[in-house]
Write a protein that holds these residues in place. Structure first.
Motif, mmCIF file in Angstrom:
data_model
loop_
_atom_site.group_PDB
_atom_site.id
_atom_site.type_symbol
_atom_site.label_atom_id
_atom_site.label_comp_id
_atom_site.label_asym_id
_atom_site.label_seq_id
_atom_site.Cartn_x
_atom_site.Cartn_y
_atom_site.Cartn_z
ATOM 1 N N ASP A 28 14.102 41.527 2.875
ATOM 2 C CA ASP A 28 15.345 40.769 2.873
ATOM 3 C C ASP A 28 15.153 39.346 2.316
ATOM 4 O O ASP A 28 15.814 38.401 2.745
ATOM 5 C CB ASP A 28 15.927 40.702 4.293
ATOM 6 C CG ASP A 28 17.425 40.434 4.285
ATOM 7 O OD1 ASP A 28 17.911 39.698 5.172
ATOM 8 O OD2 ASP A 28 18.113 40.947 3.386
ATOM 9 N N HIS A 29 14.225 39.209 1.371
ATOM 10 C CA HIS A 29 13.970 37.890 0.794
ATOM 11 C C HIS A 29 15.089 37.467 -0.144
ATOM 12 O O HIS A 29 15.645 38.278 -0.887
ATOM 13 C CB HIS A 29 12.645 37.907 0.021
ATOM 14 C CG HIS A 29 11.453 37.822 0.908
ATOM 15 N ND1 HIS A 29 10.172 37.960 0.429
ATOM 16 C CD2 HIS A 29 11.336 37.594 2.237
ATOM 17 C CE1 HIS A 29 9.322 37.813 1.423
ATOM 18 N NE2 HIS A 29 10.009 37.595 2.530
ATOM 19 N N GLU A 30 15.394 36.172 -0.103
ATOM 20 C CA GLU A 30 16.442 35.633 -0.958
ATOM 21 C C GLU A 30 15.986 35.546 -2.416
ATOM 22 O O GLU A 30 16.728 35.847 -3.333
ATOM 23 C CB GLU A 30 16.833 34.219 -0.491
ATOM 24 C CG GLU A 30 17.279 34.113 0.942
ATOM 25 C CD GLU A 30 18.672 34.685 1.141
ATOM 26 O OE1 GLU A 30 19.011 35.036 2.289
ATOM 27 O OE2 GLU A 30 19.427 34.795 0.151
ATOM 28 N N ASN A 31 14.770 35.068 -2.607
ATOM 29 C CA ASN A 31 14.313 34.702 -3.947
ATOM 30 C C ASN A 31 13.406 35.760 -4.547
ATOM 31 O O ASN A 31 12.501 36.260 -3.884
ATOM 32 C CB ASN A 31 13.547 33.379 -3.888
ATOM 33 C CG ASN A 31 14.326 32.301 -3.174
ATOM 34 O OD1 ASN A 31 15.550 32.225 -3.295
ATOM 35 N ND2 ASN A 31 13.638 31.464 -2.416
ATOM 36 N N TYR A 50 17.909 33.592 -6.957
ATOM 37 C CA TYR A 50 17.923 33.092 -5.586
ATOM 38 C C TYR A 50 19.037 33.717 -4.757
ATOM 39 O O TYR A 50 19.262 33.328 -3.607
ATOM 40 C CB TYR A 50 18.009 31.558 -5.549
ATOM 41 C CG TYR A 50 19.109 30.978 -6.382
ATOM 42 C CD1 TYR A 50 18.904 30.637 -7.719
ATOM 43 C CD2 TYR A 50 20.370 30.764 -5.837
ATOM 44 C CE1 TYR A 50 19.921 30.109 -8.488
ATOM 45 C CE2 TYR A 50 21.387 30.237 -6.598
ATOM 46 C CZ TYR A 50 21.160 29.909 -7.921
ATOM 47 O OH TYR A 50 22.163 29.383 -8.678
ATOM 48 N N ASP A 51 19.741 34.664 -5.343
ATOM 49 C CA ASP A 51 20.774 35.360 -4.580
ATOM 50 C C ASP A 51 21.280 36.519 -5.438
ATOM 51 O O ASP A 51 21.054 36.556 -6.660
ATOM 52 C CB ASP A 51 21.930 34.411 -4.242
ATOM 53 C CG ASP A 51 22.735 34.866 -3.036
ATOM 54 O OD1 ASP A 51 23.583 34.088 -2.563
ATOM 55 O OD2 ASP A 51 22.519 36.008 -2.554
ATOM 56 N N ARG A 68 20.403 41.491 -10.848
ATOM 57 C CA ARG A 68 20.216 41.492 -9.398
ATOM 58 C C ARG A 68 21.556 41.879 -8.759
ATOM 59 O O ARG A 68 22.342 41.056 -8.357
ATOM 60 C CB ARG A 68 19.766 40.115 -8.897
ATOM 61 C CG ARG A 68 19.439 40.118 -7.383
ATOM 62 C CD ARG A 68 18.012 39.817 -7.130
ATOM 63 N NE ARG A 68 17.668 39.824 -5.722
ATOM 64 C CZ ARG A 68 17.397 38.733 -5.007
ATOM 65 N NH1 ARG A 68 17.499 37.529 -5.579
ATOM 66 N NH2 ARG A 68 17.051 38.836 -3.750
ATOM 67 N N LYS A 71 20.343 42.782 -3.070
ATOM 68 C CA LYS A 71 19.382 41.765 -2.650
ATOM 69 C C LYS A 71 17.946 42.240 -2.815
ATOM 70 O O LYS A 71 17.050 41.467 -3.164
ATOM 71 C CB LYS A 71 19.651 41.393 -1.196
ATOM 72 C CG LYS A 71 18.940 40.144 -0.731
ATOM 73 C CD LYS A 71 19.384 39.784 0.669
ATOM 74 C CE LYS A 71 18.798 38.454 1.108
ATOM 75 N NZ LYS A 71 19.236 38.098 2.480
ATOM 76 N N SER A 93 8.505 38.088 -4.593
ATOM 77 C CA SER A 93 9.629 37.664 -3.763
ATOM 78 C C SER A 93 9.176 36.549 -2.848
ATOM 79 O O SER A 93 7.981 36.389 -2.561
ATOM 80 C CB SER A 93 10.205 38.835 -2.962
ATOM 81 O OG SER A 93 9.330 39.205 -1.918
ATOM 82 N N TYR B 97 12.083 26.246 -6.647
ATOM 83 C CA TYR B 97 11.668 27.549 -7.158
ATOM 84 C C TYR B 97 10.809 27.454 -8.402
ATOM 85 O O TYR B 97 10.675 28.425 -9.136
ATOM 86 C CB TYR B 97 12.885 28.436 -7.466
ATOM 87 C CG TYR B 97 13.924 28.405 -6.390
ATOM 88 C CD1 TYR B 97 15.194 27.923 -6.653
ATOM 89 C CD2 TYR B 97 13.635 28.826 -5.106
ATOM 90 C CE1 TYR B 97 16.143 27.879 -5.665
ATOM 91 C CE2 TYR B 97 14.585 28.775 -4.113
ATOM 92 C CZ TYR B 97 15.838 28.304 -4.398
ATOM 93 O OH TYR B 97 16.790 28.249 -3.423
#
Lengths: 112, 111
Positions: A28-31, A50-51, A68, A71, A93, B97
């Motif tokens: 469930d990582h954002e990036n 990032y999303d 993407r 997620k 990730s 990032y």
């Protein structure tokens, strides 16, 4: 443990083909990130996200695009493969900012 | 273009020897990470250093972040064959990032 899975370990494609590299993470990582790794050059960032549906260009985005839609999944697309895109491609990730990058085992792509 | 230079590029040593790997840049980093990558696998994080002058130890590995946060070193004491691999440093820029990876040091420890 975080698991980042890249769909193919080895791929051989012809010049001009459209190529899809898939990456899935289970934490469930954002990036998420796509790098290419070449001898003597280290890892170079192609794109990151990032999303969901968000993407940012990295240092070497030319000739690549990304998707993407969910997620957990980050896809790298080579619209028209060329021989100079022969490389090792690594997906990563990241959970929270400043937490470590978790890498997949890589896809070695050869374009002939 | 920001660069992160690692030296040496290749290192072959006997088991039991000590070694130091350097990571240098003209850029200031908010943090710096060290990874080890073994053949056929992705890089795996060893350590993150955040504060200028910080020293972290991980068993026989000692990591140091430069006072100005532009450079770092990795020292291995009494190297073992299991230390063989590609060592990568990665600096994080203030821009979110954004990690800059070093060129890598390929270490081979002979039994």
């Amino acid at each position: 443990d975080v698991k980042v899975t890249q769909s193919s370990r080895y791929l051989v494609k012809r010049t001009g083909e459209k190529v899809f590299l898939e990456c899935v993470q289970d934490m469930d990582h954002e990036n998420m990130f796509w790098y290419r790794q070449d001898p003597g050059l280290g890892l170079r960032l192609i794109y990151f996200s990032y999303d969901v549906k968000m993407k940012e260009k990295g240092d070497i985005p030319e000739g690549y695009s990304v998707s993407r839609e969910k997620k957990e999944r980050f896809s790298l697309i080579l619209e028209s493969a060329s021989t100079n895109q022969t490389s090792m491609y690594l997906c990563a990730s990241e959970g929270a900012h400043n937490s470590p990058l978790h890498f997949g085992n890589g896809t070695r792509l050869t374009v002939t | 273009t920001q660069l992160l230079e690692q030296s040496p590029q290749f290192l072959s040593i006997q088991e039991g020897e000590n070694l130091t790997v350097y990571c240098n840049s003209s850029s200031v980093f908010s943090s710096l990470q060290w990874y080890r990558q073994e053949p056929g696998e992705g890089p795996v994080l060893l350590v993150t250093v955040v504060t200028g002058g910080e020293v972290k130890k991980l068993k026989r590995l000692t990591f140091q972040f430069g006072d100005a946060r532009k450079d770092s070193s990795l020292h291995i004491t009494a190297a073992q064959p299991g230390d063989t691999g590609l060592y990568l440093c990665a600096g994080e820029l203030d821009r979110a990032y954004k990690y800059i990876f070093g060129t890598g040091t390929r270490l081979k420890v002979l039994a």
